[in-house]
Design a protein around this motif. Structure first.
Motif, PDB file in Angstrom:
ATOM      1  N   ARG A  23       0.840  -1.212   0.000  1.00 52.12           N
ATOM      2  CA  ARG A  23       0.000   0.000   0.000  1.00 52.12           C
ATOM      3  C   ARG A  23       0.871   1.256   0.000  1.00 52.12           C
ATOM      4  N   MET A  24       1.931   1.232   0.794  1.00 51.84           N
ATOM      5  CA  MET A  24       2.817   2.401   0.870  1.00 51.84           C
ATOM      6  C   MET A  24       3.531   2.621  -0.451  1.00 51.84           C
ATOM      7  N   GLU A  25       3.982   1.542  -1.076  1.00 55.87           N
ATOM      8  CA  GLU A  25       4.666   1.690  -2.368  1.00 55.87           C
ATOM      9  C   GLU A  25       3.688   2.216  -3.432  1.00 55.87           C
ATOM     10  N   ASP A  26       2.451   1.744  -3.384  1.00 53.18           N
ATOM     11  CA  ASP A  26       1.439   2.243  -4.329  1.00 53.18           C
ATOM     12  C   ASP A  26       1.120   3.711  -4.071  1.00 53.18           C
ATOM     13  N   ALA A  27       1.252   4.145  -2.804  1.00 53.11           N
ATOM     14  CA  ALA A  27       0.907   5.523  -2.434  1.00 53.11           C
ATOM     15  C   ALA A  27       2.025   6.512  -2.738  1.00 53.11           C
ATOM     16  N   THR A  28       3.156   6.027  -3.207  1.00 57.61           N
ATOM     17  CA  THR A  28       4.287   6.924  -3.485  1.00 57.61           C
ATOM     18  C   THR A  28       3.896   8.029  -4.456  1.00 57.61           C
ATOM     19  N   VAL A  29       3.185   7.656  -5.513  1.00 62.12           N
ATOM     20  CA  VAL A  29       2.753   8.652  -6.514  1.00 62.12           C
ATOM     21  C   VAL A  29       1.804   9.661  -5.883  1.00 62.12           C
ATOM     22  N   VAL A  30       0.915   9.162  -5.000  1.00 63.19           N
ATOM     23  CA  VAL A  30      -0.034  10.053  -4.318  1.00 63.19           C
ATOM     24  C   VAL A  30       0.708  11.104  -3.506  1.00 63.19           C
ATOM     25  N   TYR A  31       1.719  10.681  -2.769  1.00 64.93           N
ATOM     26  CA  TYR A  31       2.463  11.620  -1.927  1.00 64.93           C
ATOM     27  C   TYR A  31       3.308  12.577  -2.757  1.00 64.93           C
ATOM     28  N   GLN A  32       3.834  12.085  -3.864  1.00 65.49           N
ATOM     29  CA  GLN A  32       4.580  12.980  -4.752  1.00 65.49           C
ATOM     30  C   GLN A  32       3.655  14.052  -5.307  1.00 65.49           C
ATOM     31  N   ASP A  33       2.447  13.647  -5.704  1.00 63.71           N
ATOM     32  CA  ASP A  33       1.472  14.611  -6.214  1.00 63.71           C
ATOM     33  C   ASP A  33       1.015  15.542  -5.104  1.00 63.71           C
ATOM     34  N   GLN A 187      -6.295  11.077   0.534  1.00 57.15           N
ATOM     35  CA  GLN A 187      -5.712   9.826   0.053  1.00 57.15           C
ATOM     36  C   GLN A 187      -4.481   9.413   0.848  1.00 57.15           C
ATOM     37  N   LYS A 188      -4.126  10.177   1.866  1.00 54.88           N
ATOM     38  CA  LYS A 188      -2.943   9.845   2.663  1.00 54.88           C
ATOM     39  C   LYS A 188      -3.154   8.572   3.470  1.00 54.88           C
ATOM     40  N   GLU A 193       2.361  11.847   6.955  1.00 54.50           N
ATOM     41  CA  GLU A 193       1.974  13.161   6.454  1.00 54.50           C
ATOM     42  C   GLU A 193       2.692  13.577   5.185  1.00 54.50           C
ATOM     43  N   THR A 194       3.971  13.188   5.061  1.00 54.89           N
ATOM     44  CA  THR A 194       4.777  13.703   3.948  1.00 54.89           C
ATOM     45  C   THR A 194       5.404  12.567   3.149  1.00 54.89           C
ATOM     46  N   ALA A 195       5.909  12.929   1.962  1.00 58.63           N
ATOM     47  CA  ALA A 195       6.598  11.950   1.120  1.00 58.63           C
ATOM     48  C   ALA A 195       7.852  11.439   1.817  1.00 58.63           C
ATOM     49  N   ALA A 196       8.533  12.321   2.551  1.00 59.09           N
ATOM     50  CA  ALA A 196       9.740  11.910   3.281  1.00 59.09           C
ATOM     51  C   ALA A 196       9.379  10.899   4.364  1.00 59.09           C
ATOM     52  N   ALA A 197       8.265  11.147   5.074  1.00 56.03           N
ATOM     53  CA  ALA A 197       7.822  10.212   6.111  1.00 56.03           C
ATOM     54  C   ALA A 197       7.433   8.874   5.497  1.00 56.03           C
ATOM     55  N   LEU A 198       6.805   8.920   4.316  1.00 51.36           N
ATOM     56  CA  LEU A 198       6.434   7.683   3.623  1.00 51.36           C
ATOM     57  C   LEU A 198       7.682   6.904   3.228  1.00 51.36           C
ATOM     58  N   GLU A 199       8.663   7.591   2.709  1.00 55.11           N
ATOM     59  CA  GLU A 199       9.914   6.941   2.311  1.00 55.11           C
ATOM     60  C   GLU A 199      10.578   6.265   3.505  1.00 55.11           C
ATOM     61  N   GLU A 200      10.569   6.945   4.651  1.00 57.85           N
ATOM     62  CA  GLU A 200      11.166   6.383   5.863  1.00 57.85           C
ATOM     63  C   GLU A 200      10.370   5.169   6.335  1.00 57.85           C
ATOM     64  N   ALA A 201       9.042   5.234   6.256  1.00 54.92           N
ATOM     65  CA  ALA A 201       8.202   4.105   6.670  1.00 54.92           C
ATOM     66  C   ALA A 201       8.435   2.900   5.763  1.00 54.92           C
ATOM     67  N   ILE A 202       8.582   3.142   4.456  1.00 54.30           N
ATOM     68  CA  ILE A 202       8.874   2.061   3.510  1.00 54.30           C
ATOM     69  C   ILE A 202      10.218   1.425   3.837  1.00 54.30           C
TER      70      ILE A 202
END
Length: 275
Positions: A23-33, A187-188, A193-202
């Protein structure tokens, strides 16, 4: 065995982590947008503030030009009033001068009458032609100042209207940018909250899954090795059992032969033989 069972008990949790990672990898585009949308909102806010500041400046400019026009109109009115008063005095002055030259029985140079029952009185204030001309020029100048002030005020009003329209457009763009951002926010992934936080969680989830897989491989290798060692041990035990059985057979055979030999030699038993 305990470590292996503990590892196996964590399998459902790790399956959930795998699903979470997907789910997090799929959400990468969402966070970038979403990062782009947030940046667009900040830019729109800056543009709106700048447009609002320009409206304030245009309002101040219009008010200043309006005050100038009002002052010019007042000055023009005063100049026109002064000229009108001076013109009246000038005319009165001309009449009084002519009246001083009239002689009873002689024709008036203006009307031709030889009778002058009510000659013009002396003017209360003398205004020369030069003074009247000066006031006329001042009145004309005041009129030009009014015309210039009207043009300046009109230009300032046009500018103010343009700035107000630009500000209205900036407000609409800001509302649109905020609406798009808010839609993206929905869609978060909760807690991220952020793309950086998503990257760290991944990264952390991938590391945890990798560690689990590595530990599983290590335990599997250890289990396989233990099973292999157990098989080898069981084989060794089996071989030893067979060898023991064979040795027992040999021993029984030799013992029988020994007893037969004792009987054949006339000894009752081994004690008699050794004695």
């Amino acid at each position: 065995a305990a470590a292996w069972e503990l590892h196996r008990s964590r399998a459902p949790e790790m399956e959930q982590e795998k699903a979470k990672l997907l789910r997090m990898e799929d959400a990468t585009v969402v966070y970038q947008d979403l990062t782009r949308l947030r940046r667009a909102v900040r830019m729109a806010e800056t543009e709106e503030k700048e447009a609002a500041a320009q409206v304030e400046g245009a309002n101040r400019e219009f008010e200043a030009r309006d005050r100038e026009l009002q002052a010019a109109l007042e000055n023009q009115a005063a100049a026109m009033e002064e000229y009108s008063r001076a013109q009246k005095l000038y005319r009165q002055g001309i009449g009084s001068i002519l009246a001083e030259t009239l002689t009873e029985g002689e024709k008036c140079p203006v009307c031709g009458s030889t009778v002058h029952p009510e000659p013009a009185a002396k003017a209360p204030e003398h205004v020369s032609e030069a003074q009247l001309d000066k006031l006329n020029k001042a009145m004309a100048k005041a009129g030009k100042t009014v015309s210039s002030a009207i043009k300046a005020r009109s230009a300032a009003e046009n500018t103010r209207n343009e700035k107000q329209q630009a500000h209205s457009h900036a407000l609409r763009q800001l509302d649109l940018a905020r609406a798009e951002r808010d839609a993206g926010e929905l869609q978060k992934i909760p807690g991220i909250e952020t793309a950086a936080a998503l990257e760290e969680a991944i990264r952390k989830t991938s590391a945890a899954l990798k560690a689990y897989e590595t530990e599983g491989q290590r335990l599997t290798d250890a289990k396989n090795q233990a099973e292999s060692n157990l098989l080898a041990l069981e084989k060794a035990v089996h071989t030893a059992g067979e060898e023991l059985t064979a040795a027992q057979g040999v021993y029984i055979s030799l013992l029988g032969k020994w007893q037969d030999a004792l009987e054949a030699s006339g000894f009752r038993d081994e004690g008699s033989y050794l004695a």
